[in-house]
Structures are given as C-alpha cells and as structure tokens.
Motif scaffolding. Structure first.
Motif, PDB file in Angstrom:
ATOM      1  N   GLY A 140      52.229 -54.112 -10.984  1.00  0.00           N
ATOM      2  CA  GLY A 140      51.539 -55.370 -11.249  1.00  0.00           C
ATOM      3  C   GLY A 140      50.376 -55.229 -12.211  1.00  0.00           C
ATOM      4  N   GLY A 141      50.506 -54.317 -13.165  1.00  0.00           N
ATOM      5  CA  GLY A 141      49.437 -54.112 -14.140  1.00  0.00           C
ATOM      6  C   GLY A 141      48.380 -53.129 -13.695  1.00  0.00           C
ATOM      7  N   ALA A 142      48.448 -52.667 -12.444  1.00  0.00           N
ATOM      8  CA  ALA A 142      47.472 -51.694 -11.949  1.00  0.00           C
ATOM      9  C   ALA A 142      47.847 -50.301 -12.431  1.00  0.00           C
ATOM     10  CB  ALA A 142      47.420 -51.726 -10.427  1.00  0.00           C
ATOM     11  N   ALA A 143      46.870 -49.571 -12.945  1.00  0.00           N
ATOM     12  CA  ALA A 143      47.164 -48.230 -13.446  1.00  0.00           C
ATOM     13  C   ALA A 143      45.877 -47.448 -13.647  1.00  0.00           C
ATOM     14  CB  ALA A 143      47.921 -48.304 -14.771  1.00  0.00           C
ATOM     15  N   ILE A 144      45.982 -46.143 -13.478  1.00  0.00           N
ATOM     16  CA  ILE A 144      44.911 -45.222 -13.874  1.00  0.00           C
ATOM     17  C   ILE A 144      45.284 -44.705 -15.254  1.00  0.00           C
ATOM     18  CG2 ILE A 144      43.719 -43.062 -13.372  1.00  0.00           C
ATOM     19  CD1 ILE A 144      44.414 -43.500 -10.412  1.00  0.00           C
ATOM     20  N   THR A 145      44.443 -44.975 -16.242  1.00  0.00           N
ATOM     21  CA  THR A 145      44.779 -44.619 -17.620  1.00  0.00           C
ATOM     22  C   THR A 145      44.057 -43.379 -18.123  1.00  0.00           C
ATOM     23  OG1 THR A 145      43.060 -46.121 -18.421  1.00  0.00           O
ATOM     24  CG2 THR A 145      45.295 -47.008 -18.219  1.00  0.00           C
ATOM     25  N   GLY A 146      43.031 -42.922 -17.408  1.00  0.00           N
ATOM     26  CA  GLY A 146      42.320 -41.738 -17.872  1.00  0.00           C
ATOM     27  C   GLY A 146      41.212 -41.344 -16.917  1.00  0.00           C
TER      28      GLY A 146
END
Length: 251
Positions: A140-146
């Motif tokens: 749902g668009g949730a993410a750890i990107t860095g």
C-alpha cells in the motif's frame, strides 16, 4: 568429502515479490525468500546426521562440530584464512591508512570475515537451484527506502552499537492498534532468527530513528517495522510488516 547431490537433483527456493522502492521504476520488483522455519543450528545438524547415519552418536557429532567451529574462529582471529570443502573464510581489514600504517580515521577501521562459496557448491547453485514465486507482497505504498548512521553518515547499512540509525521511507511511522505513537515495533533480526526490539526516538511517516543496543552482537541483521499506521487519520485493522530489502551490519 563430495556433496551427496546428484546432477538430476533440483532445489527450489520459495520467494515473494516485493516492490523495489530503491528505484523509481514501478515495474521493478525484488524477491524475498519466504522462511517458515527457524534457522538451523549445529545441534540440529548433528541430530539430523545421527538419524541418517546410525553409526554416529548425536552428542559426539555435536561436540566435534563445536570443537571444529571454535578452531576455525581461533584461526580466523589470528588473521589466517580457512578453506573447507565448500566455503572459504578470509579475514579482512577495511579503512584508509597513511604510509606509516596510521588510520586516517580510527572509527572507520573495521575487521570482518569474508565468506565465499567454493566451485562445487557454486556449480550446484548456478545449475540446480531455481526460485518459485509464492505471491506478491502488497504494501500500500509503505516502504523503507534507505537508512543512515547518524554518527558516521554511512548509508550502506553499516552501523555500530550505541549508534542512532535513521530509517527513511513512506508510511513507516510506528503506531499501535489505537493509533498511539510508538506502540508498534521496530526489530533487528539476526542470522539466527533472534529478534531484538529496538528503542524508537523520532517517529514520523517518512523518518524513524532507532537506537542500536550496546549489547547487540556484531553481525548481519534484517530490519523490519510492524505498525498499524496508514495515514494521519486512519489505522489499519491488522499490523503491516515493512522489511528493509538490504542487510543491516552491526560492526
């Protein structure tokens, strides 16, 4: 001793597809291995061998394996390489130094062990292993990107005990079922499948900072957040697990 693997044997690694939020390409996905069991330990290996080879006692196998592992560690700590039938272990030093051998930055001198696969096992990995996609993990668009170590500035996942690690992403704020701040969880999971809950400081939808425990063992970890957060007005019915697709290394 050669591996007891025939050329016709095939191995399957079950995985799930996850959006790769480290790129802007919306068609780019990565595979995460789906692990339904805890990692095996030496004692588990000894038990399985004893069941298959009744001439060996489990206790004898376990003790022998432990003694060999201790000798391998002792050899590596003395700066020497170890080669087994299937793996090569090599001590390694990272850092920048002057011509006199003095470190340019003592805090960036790191000692580690590199592990590589030897040809026989590499050949099996290349020719007899395949993956199976079990499904698509929607976030749902949730993410750890860095991530970024707030002391060293490292963005490659390397951090240290007692350091503050900033986690960047989308919809990663840690909240509980009622929407209460910091009632969700942030975890670091070791290679032995041991979870360590970490203390949360800053807690925003796009940035969460955590304190790396002083007593955490050096090694590789998986970072994940469990949260009910959806947006500032809505919480999820069930918690969402957000996994960082790269390894966190405690040095």
């Amino acid at each position: 001793m050669p591996l007891d693997v025939k050329q016709k044997d095939q191995f399957e690694w079950t995985s799930v597809l996850v959006e790769n939020h480290l790129t802007e390409d919306t068609t780019d996905y990565i595979l995460l291995l789906q692990k339904n069991k805890e990692s095996k330990k030496l004692a588990d290996m000894a038990s399985e061998v004893a069941r298959e080879r009744t001439e060996y006692r489990e206790e004898t196998l376990s003790n022998a394996a432990s003694l060999i592992e201790q000798k391998i560690v002792e050899t590596l700590l003395n700066g020497e390489s170890v080669i087994t039938d299937y793996f090569t272990f090599e001590p390694n030093i990272q850092g920048s130094f002057t011509s006199e051998g003095e470190p340019l930055d003592a805090n960036k001198v790191k000692y580690s062990i590199n592990v590589s696969v030897r040809p026989e096992l590499r050949n099996i990995l290349n020719n007899q292993v395949k993956y199976r996609v079990a499904g698509l993990q929607e976030q749902g668009g949730a993410a750890i990107t860095g991530v970024e170590d707030q002391i060293t500035g490292a963005r490659d996942g390397a951090t240290g005990r007692g350091h503050v690690l900033a986690i960047y992403g989308s919809k990663i704020k840690v909240v509980g079922a009622t929407g209460a701040d910091k009632e969700g969880f942030a975890y670091l999971k070791s290679d032995l499948d041991v979870d360590t809950e970490v203390q949360i400081a800053q807690n925003d939808p796009s940035c969460v900072t955590i304190l790396i425990p002083n007593d955490l063992t050096e090694g590789n970890y998986q970072l994940r957040i469990e949260t009910y957060y959806s947006n500032s007005k809505v919480v999820l019915k069930n918690p969402r697990t957000i996994v960082y697709p790269r390894t966190i290394t405690i040095q």
